[in-house]
Design a protein around this motif. Structure first.
Motif, PDB file in Angstrom:
ATOM      1  N   GLY A 174      12.231 -11.978  17.628  1.00 19.89           N
ATOM      2  CA  GLY A 174      11.471 -10.849  16.742  1.00 19.89           C
ATOM      3  C   GLY A 174      11.774  -9.343  17.131  1.00 19.89           C
ATOM      4  N   ALA A 175      10.803  -8.541  16.796  1.00 20.40           N
ATOM      5  CA  ALA A 175      10.942  -7.247  17.194  1.00 20.40           C
ATOM      6  C   ALA A 175      10.389  -6.968  18.459  1.00 20.40           C
ATOM      7  N   ASN A 176       9.485  -7.804  19.334  1.00 22.94           N
ATOM      8  CA  ASN A 176       8.931  -7.637  20.422  1.00 22.94           C
ATOM      9  C   ASN A 176       9.845  -8.224  21.597  1.00 22.94           C
ATOM     10  N   ALA A 177      10.021  -7.369  22.656  1.00 23.38           N
ATOM     11  CA  ALA A 177      10.597  -7.906  23.842  1.00 23.38           C
ATOM     12  C   ALA A 177       9.904  -9.334  24.135  1.00 23.38           C
ATOM     13  N   SER A 178      10.615 -10.253  24.624  1.00 18.97           N
ATOM     14  CA  SER A 178       9.879 -11.480  25.142  1.00 18.97           C
ATOM     15  C   SER A 178      10.996 -12.222  26.184  1.00 18.97           C
ATOM     16  N   PRO A 189      15.665 -11.898  31.167  1.00 18.66           N
ATOM     17  CA  PRO A 189      16.270 -12.257  29.980  1.00 18.66           C
ATOM     18  C   PRO A 189      15.370 -11.958  28.704  1.00 18.66           C
ATOM     19  N   ASP A 190      16.152 -11.353  27.666  1.00 18.55           N
ATOM     20  CA  ASP A 190      15.070 -11.321  26.494  1.00 18.55           C
ATOM     21  C   ASP A 190      15.626 -12.406  25.559  1.00 18.55           C
ATOM     22  N   ALA A 201       4.547 -17.792  21.898  1.00 16.79           N
ATOM     23  CA  ALA A 201       5.141 -18.074  20.431  1.00 16.79           C
ATOM     24  C   ALA A 201       5.018 -16.672  19.538  1.00 16.79           C
ATOM     25  N   ASN A 202       3.684 -16.284  19.505  1.00 21.22           N
ATOM     26  CA  ASN A 202       3.556 -15.044  18.905  1.00 21.22           C
ATOM     27  C   ASN A 202       4.299 -13.805  19.240  1.00 21.22           C
ATOM     28  N   ASN A 203       4.649 -13.769  20.514  1.00 25.63           N
ATOM     29  CA  ASN A 203       5.285 -12.628  21.044  1.00 25.63           C
ATOM     30  C   ASN A 203       6.757 -12.938  20.756  1.00 25.63           C
ATOM     31  N   ALA A 204       7.288 -14.011  21.060  1.00 26.75           N
ATOM     32  CA  ALA A 204       8.854 -14.308  20.975  1.00 26.75           C
ATOM     33  C   ALA A 204       9.275 -14.555  19.481  1.00 26.75           C
TER      34      ALA A 204
END
Length: 393
Positions: free
Chosen positions: A85-89, A80-81, A314-317
């Motif tokens: 933000g813009a990144n997939a996480s 699940p995404d 946290a940074n990625n999501a």
């Protein structure tokens, strides 16, 4: 030809017609018996031959299935995404650590096997649909979505635990007197149906003596329910860490969470599952995948890595780091990311199946112990010498 004979002072005449009519059935019967015996022997030999051919072909097919790894060009993995933000996480420390560090890609690069990650905004329901259509090989999935898929005859196996004891939170509009579930009867509550959040919510409702019918449930994903809460279009929502972020901003109150229940009721467990066909055909590839996940579980479980892996996800999501620290303040990552298919973990699925079946979220149950396939994770722990890293819960 005629033969006269005197038997008991009576005369009988044996004509050619008499001999033929009387002896022909006897002769033919004897010949038929001989033919039947020969035919039976031939049939038996043919049957034995066919059985031997079948067994030989089955053995060769099984061997071929387990040694055809060179034919695999892509391994497709879903999650699940949960990104804001813009990144997939995935929103999961473990999964994002594997994904961002390309651990699986590095493992299979030498075999020219590509790893295809698919992040589903539709979460569990969308992933189950892809599994039905054989568009995926593996998936990281929340407990309820995994249960729904298996209950609906998707042929998967439960390979390892990818997360456990993740809390759910009831966010309510502030200054409305929503201090408990009684105050919310008949009110609009958003729940992401078909996902782990729905099972979590129903277990909490049952704990307090309520059912879904006591409220006006609205099906929204996490992003949509957050927006609906801020816009005051709903009265409450059941979700995960994003609910805590809204509370920190003063936008909602959280009167109830799964932390208030007993025996971890209402918490979410997540799983790594695979299609049975792929597992049967490529057990060596599966073992290598599990080895990578177990190694990653070990890395994120270590206390000295806690801050670094929290920062990574946290940074990625696009979540605040403090949010993760708050969510994990009373539990170690070693406990959250234990990959063991232990009694605690499997019993949670058994309770989840009973809960879902009771309120007709699924129409049939299944045997969790038969679904679980612990041989891969157990072998990984033995091979990697991790037997003392995690304890059964």
């Amino acid at each position: 030809m005629q033969v006269n004979t005197d038997l008991s002072k009576k005369s009988f005449t044996l004509t050619d017609e008499f001999i033929i009519s009387e002896l022909k059935p006897i002769i033919e019967g004897s010949m038929l018996n001989i033919f039947n015996r020969k035919y039976s022997i031939i049939l038996s030999m043919m049957f034995i031959g066919l059985v031997l051919i079948f067994l030989l072909q089955y053995k060769n097919t099984s061997k071929s299935n387990q040694t055809s790894d060179k034919d695999v060009e892509v391994i497709k993995i879903a999650t699940p995404d949960m990104s804001f933000g813009a990144n997939a996480s995935s929103g999961s420390i473990l999964i994002d650590y594997i994904y961002l560090n390309k651990l699986l890609e590095k493992e299979f690069e030498k075999d020219n096997i590509k790893i295809e990650w698919r992040f589903f905004k539709g979460a569990g329901p969308a992933i189950n649909e892809a599994l039905v259509n054989n568009q995926l090989d593996f998936s990281f999935l929340g407990d309820f979505a995994a249960i729904i898929g298996k209950a609906n005859k998707i042929d998967t196996r439960l390979l390892l635990a990818s997360g456990r004891k993740i809390h759910g939170y009831l966010a309510v509009l502030p200054d409305h007197g929503y201090t408990d579930l009684a105050a919310l009867k008949g009110k609009r509550i958003a729940v992401w149906q078909g996902t782990a959040a729905q099972l979590s919510f129903n277990q909490v409702l049952d704990y307090y003596g309520y059912t879904e019918k006591d409220f006006r449930l609205i099906n929204l994903d996490f992003s949509a329910m957050n927006s609906a809460l801020v816009a005051k279009r709903i009265d409450a929502a059941w979700g995960a860490l994003p609910m805590v972020a809204l509370q920190q901003k003063g936008l909602v109150d959280i009167p109830i969470s799964s932390a208030d229940t007993k025996s971890s009721l209402g918490t979410t467990q997540s799983a790594f599952i695979g299609r049975s066909e792929f597992i049967e055909q490529h057990p060596e590839l599966v073992q290598r995948i599990i080895n990578i996940i177990v190694q990653a579980s070990h890395h994120v479980s270590l206390a000295q890595h806690r801050d670094a892996v929290i920062h990574l996800v946290a940074n990625n999501a696009n979540y605040p780091e403090d949010l993760y620290r708050l969510g994990f303040k009373d539990i170690t990552l070693n406990e959250v990311y234990s990959p063991l298919l232990d009694d605690y973990y499997l019993n949670h699925f058994k309770v989840g199946i009973q809960s879902a079946f009771k309120i007709q979220l699924i129409k049939s149950d299944f045997n969790v112990d038969q679904w679980a396939e612990p041989r891969f994770v157990n072998k990984s722990i033995q091979q990697l010498n991790y037997k003392d890293v995690w304890k059964a819960q």
